[in-house]
Design an enzyme around this catalytic site. Structure first.
Site, PDB file in Angstrom:
ATOM      1  N   TYR A 156       2.160  -5.356  -2.286  1.00 22.82           N
ATOM      2  CA  TYR A 156       0.823  -4.751  -2.426  1.00 22.82           C
ATOM      3  C   TYR A 156       0.289  -4.345  -1.051  1.00 22.82           C
ATOM      4  O   TYR A 156      -0.134  -3.197  -0.842  1.00 22.82           O
ATOM      5  CB  TYR A 156      -0.136  -5.747  -3.104  1.00 22.82           C
ATOM      6  CG  TYR A 156      -1.582  -5.348  -2.981  1.00 22.82           C
ATOM      7  CD1 TYR A 156      -2.055  -4.160  -3.539  1.00 22.82           C
ATOM      8  CD2 TYR A 156      -2.498  -6.163  -2.284  1.00 22.82           C
ATOM      9  CE1 TYR A 156      -3.398  -3.782  -3.408  1.00 22.82           C
ATOM     10  CE2 TYR A 156      -3.824  -5.801  -2.155  1.00 22.82           C
ATOM     11  CZ  TYR A 156      -4.270  -4.602  -2.715  1.00 22.82           C
ATOM     12  OH  TYR A 156      -5.589  -4.240  -2.574  1.00 22.82           O
TER      13      TYR A 156
ATOM     14  N   LEU B  69      -7.353   4.834 -16.700  1.00 22.39           N
ATOM     15  CA  LEU B  69      -7.812   3.718 -17.543  1.00 22.39           C
ATOM     16  C   LEU B  69      -6.742   2.646 -17.760  1.00 22.39           C
ATOM     17  O   LEU B  69      -6.846   1.853 -18.687  1.00 22.39           O
ATOM     18  CB  LEU B  69      -8.351   4.234 -18.899  1.00 22.39           C
ATOM     19  CG  LEU B  69      -9.571   5.161 -18.793  1.00 22.39           C
ATOM     20  CD1 LEU B  69     -10.047   5.575 -20.196  1.00 22.39           C
ATOM     21  CD2 LEU B  69     -10.724   4.494 -18.044  1.00 22.39           C
TER      22      LEU B  69
HETATM   23  N1  LIG Z   1     -11.211  -6.189  -5.449  1.00 22.24           N
HETATM   24  C1  LIG Z   1     -10.971  -6.525  -4.176  1.00 22.24           C
HETATM   25  O1  LIG Z   1     -11.371  -7.596  -3.704  1.00 22.24           O
HETATM   26  C2  LIG Z   1     -10.215  -5.577  -3.273  1.00 22.24           C
HETATM   27  C3  LIG Z   1      -9.942  -5.968  -1.951  1.00 22.24           C
HETATM   28  C4  LIG Z   1      -9.263  -5.095  -1.110  1.00 22.24           C
HETATM   29  C5  LIG Z   1      -8.890  -3.837  -1.560  1.00 22.24           C
HETATM   30  N2  LIG Z   1      -9.150  -3.469  -2.845  1.00 22.24           N
HETATM   31  C6  LIG Z   1      -8.729  -2.122  -3.284  1.00 22.24           C
HETATM   32  O2  LIG Z   1      -9.865  -1.462  -3.801  1.00 22.24           O
HETATM   33  C7  LIG Z   1      -9.503  -0.581  -4.871  1.00 22.24           C
HETATM   34  C8  LIG Z   1     -10.330  -0.889  -6.087  1.00 22.24           C
HETATM   35  O3  LIG Z   1     -10.189  -2.253  -6.436  1.00 22.24           O
HETATM   36  P1  LIG Z   1     -10.833  -2.823  -7.780  1.00 22.24           P
HETATM   37  O4  LIG Z   1     -10.942  -4.297  -7.640  1.00 22.24           O
HETATM   38  O5  LIG Z   1     -12.024  -2.009  -8.122  1.00 22.24           O
HETATM   39  O6  LIG Z   1      -9.622  -2.502  -8.797  1.00 22.24           O
HETATM   40  P2  LIG Z   1      -9.687  -2.075 -10.328  1.00 22.24           P
HETATM   41  O7  LIG Z   1      -8.347  -2.412 -10.914  1.00 22.24           O
HETATM   42  O8  LIG Z   1     -10.899  -2.628 -10.980  1.00 22.24           O
HETATM   43  O9  LIG Z   1      -9.824  -0.481 -10.252  1.00 22.24           O
HETATM   44  C9  LIG Z   1      -8.730   0.361 -10.011  1.00 22.24           C
HETATM   45  C10 LIG Z   1      -8.872   1.560 -10.943  1.00 22.24           C
HETATM   46  O10 LIG Z   1      -7.837   2.494 -10.654  1.00 22.24           O
HETATM   47  C11 LIG Z   1      -7.284   2.981 -11.887  1.00 22.24           C
HETATM   48  N3  LIG Z   1      -5.907   3.410 -11.587  1.00 22.24           N
HETATM   49  C12 LIG Z   1      -4.875   2.650 -11.131  1.00 22.24           C
HETATM   50  N4  LIG Z   1      -3.790   3.420 -10.913  1.00 22.24           N
HETATM   51  C13 LIG Z   1      -4.133   4.699 -11.222  1.00 22.24           C
HETATM   52  C14 LIG Z   1      -3.444   5.948 -11.202  1.00 22.24           C
HETATM   53  N5  LIG Z   1      -2.174   6.037 -10.820  1.00 22.24           N
HETATM   54  N6  LIG Z   1      -4.118   7.070 -11.574  1.00 22.24           N
HETATM   55  C15 LIG Z   1      -5.403   6.994 -11.980  1.00 22.24           C
HETATM   56  N7  LIG Z   1      -6.106   5.836 -12.040  1.00 22.24           N
HETATM   57  C16 LIG Z   1      -5.477   4.710 -11.654  1.00 22.24           C
HETATM   58  C17 LIG Z   1      -7.393   1.813 -12.845  1.00 22.24           C
HETATM   59  O11 LIG Z   1      -7.403   2.219 -14.193  1.00 22.24           O
HETATM   60  C18 LIG Z   1      -8.727   1.190 -12.416  1.00 22.24           C
HETATM   61  O12 LIG Z   1      -9.810   1.746 -13.129  1.00 22.24           O
HETATM   62  C19 LIG Z   1      -7.997  -0.774  -5.071  1.00 22.24           C
HETATM   63  O13 LIG Z   1      -7.328   0.250  -4.394  1.00 22.24           O
HETATM   64  C20 LIG Z   1      -7.721  -2.126  -4.413  1.00 22.24           C
HETATM   65  O14 LIG Z   1      -6.410  -2.189  -3.908  1.00 22.24           O
HETATM   66  C21 LIG Z   1      -9.805  -4.304  -3.710  1.00 22.24           C
END
Ligand SMILES: NC(=O)c1ccc[n+]([C@@H]2O[C@H](COP(=O)([O-])OP(=O)(O)OC[C@H]3O[C@@H](n4cnc5c(N)ncnc54)[C@H](O)[C@@H]3O)[C@@H](O)[C@H]2O)c1
Length: 336
Positions: A141, A33
């Site tokens: 990143y 979270l």
């Molecule tokens: N949003 C985009 O456009 C996009 C594009 C490419 C890749 N991604 C990848 O997709 C994934 C999800 O992206 P999103 O936009 O839903 O991000 P987000 O930040 O909404 O969700 C990430 C979740 O991971 C949890 N989290 C982070 N570190 C943690 C840890 N060490 N242990 C437990 N929980 C942890 C956070 O609390 C959060 O709920 C990520 O890995 C991101 O790098 C996203």
């Protein structure tokens, strides 16, 4: 058998969790979270608040829920923050990622779908970008995600861990129940919609002299439900015993920043003020996916490829939840 979804309280993770659940899968969510929202996960689902690097916890979850596969979303995902605080990104995304993979491997879970990104490619050498494009990230990143891809490839060779690294382009849109709420918000579509709601005064556009039709950056926007579908198909692919691979997820169609803003004006029928600023370092002019492998290997077919439909779904969610999940978190706290 259950699927462990890490980061299931985040944007893409929460939509995918619901997608899997609606298709009869057993799902367990692990999220600390730090950047997610408890209310984004249905209260009846098993939910563990903790770090993916907590090996004991991961082992216990696998045992208690008979987990056979993991979808690993949990990560920090701000490019700018990663440049200022690389240690945070390498600790959270790589170090904790390694501990997760090792705990899964020790517990016998050897199917992983991993959230990777087009940021692993770096400056594009050709457009559209296919999976064989060189991977040379321009920020920590992107490197943190590439390192995990690399580590999974070695775990595959040594320990038979099979994985699909899904390299998303720009995740966007919403379902009626779940949408995008990042703090701070840096993604274009939610920012544009905040400007339409007059929550922010204007949208800042970085760079108007790129070699694109209108000078602003071109990106490939993919609906979050189409991403969710690709995760379910990747699990099927792994459960069928197929080999590890990396797969792009995008629509193969680029839109400039100004085109997105114009489309949002049409969808919302609101004024959206714009401020032009100079380029940000490290922003490539075009990022557009060649997603033919997703179609051929997974049988994936995006259902909501139209930009207007993507923005429309996000607008519906933002209109119903002007404070995002903050409102529901407060009312939940009041009820508690
Ligand atoms: N949003 C985009 O456009 C996009 C594009 C490419 C890749 N991604 C990848 O997709 C994934 C999800 O992206 P999103 O936009 O839903 O991000 P987000 O930040 O909404 O969700 C990430 C979740 O991971 C949890 N989290 C982070 N570190 C943690 C840890 N060490 N242990 C437990 N929980 C942890 C956070 O609390 C959060 O709920 C990520 O890995 C991101 O790098 C996203």
């Amino acid at each position: 058998m259950a699927i462990l979804v890490t980061g299931g309280a985040g944007y893409i993770g929460s939509v995918t969790t619901e997608w899997l659940r609606a298709r009869g899968e057993q799902v367990v969510v692990l999220d600390n979270l730090s950047r997610g929202h408890r209310v984004a996960v249905a209260p009846e689902l098993p939910f563990y608040e903790g770090n993916v690097g907590n090996s004991e916890l991961v082992t216990r979850i696998v045992r208690e829920h008979d987990v056979d596969a993991c979808i690993h979303f949990a990560a920090f995902a701000y490019v700018g923050e990663s440049v200022i605080q690389p240690a945070l990104y390498y600790e959270n995304n790589v170090e904790q990622g390694i501990r997760l993979l090792s705990a899964l491997n020790m517990a016998g879970v050897r199917r992983v779908v991993f959230s990777s990104t087009c940021a692993t490619y770096g400056e594009p050498q050709r457009i559209p970008i296919d999976e064989s494009h060189q991977q040379l990230p321009t920020n920590p990143y992107g490197w943190s995600k590439l390192f995990v891809e690399r580590i999974m490839a070695d775990y595959d060779r040594a320990y038979d861990l099979r994985f699909v690294a899904l390299r998303y382009f720009n995740a966007s849109g919403a379902t009626p129940e779940r949408g995008e709420h990042h703090e701070p918000e840096t993604h274009l579509i939610p920012l544009v919609l905040k400007a339409a709601q007059v929550e922010i005064e204007r949208v800042t556009v970085f760079g108007s002299d790129y070699p694109t039709t209108d000078g602003t950056c071109v990106r490939d926007y993919i609906h979050v439900s189409d991403l969710a579908a690709a995760h379910a198909l990747s699990l099927e692919y792994l459960r069928a015993g197929n080999a590890s691979t990396a797969i792009n997820l995008g629509n193969g169609q680029g839109y400039s920043v100004l085109e997105v803003i114009e489309a949002a004006r049409q969808v919302t029928e609101k004024e959206i003020a714009v401020e032009m600023q100079g380029r940000r370092p490290g922003d490539p002019s075009h990022l557009v996916a060649d997603a033919s492998r997703a179609r051929s290997l997974l049988g994936w077919q995006p259902q909501q490829p139209e930009l207007a439909a993507i923005i429309g779904s996000a607008w519906e969610w933002h209109s119903k939840h002007p404070q995002g999940y903050a409102e529901s978190s407060q009312s939940n706290r009041r009820r508690a």
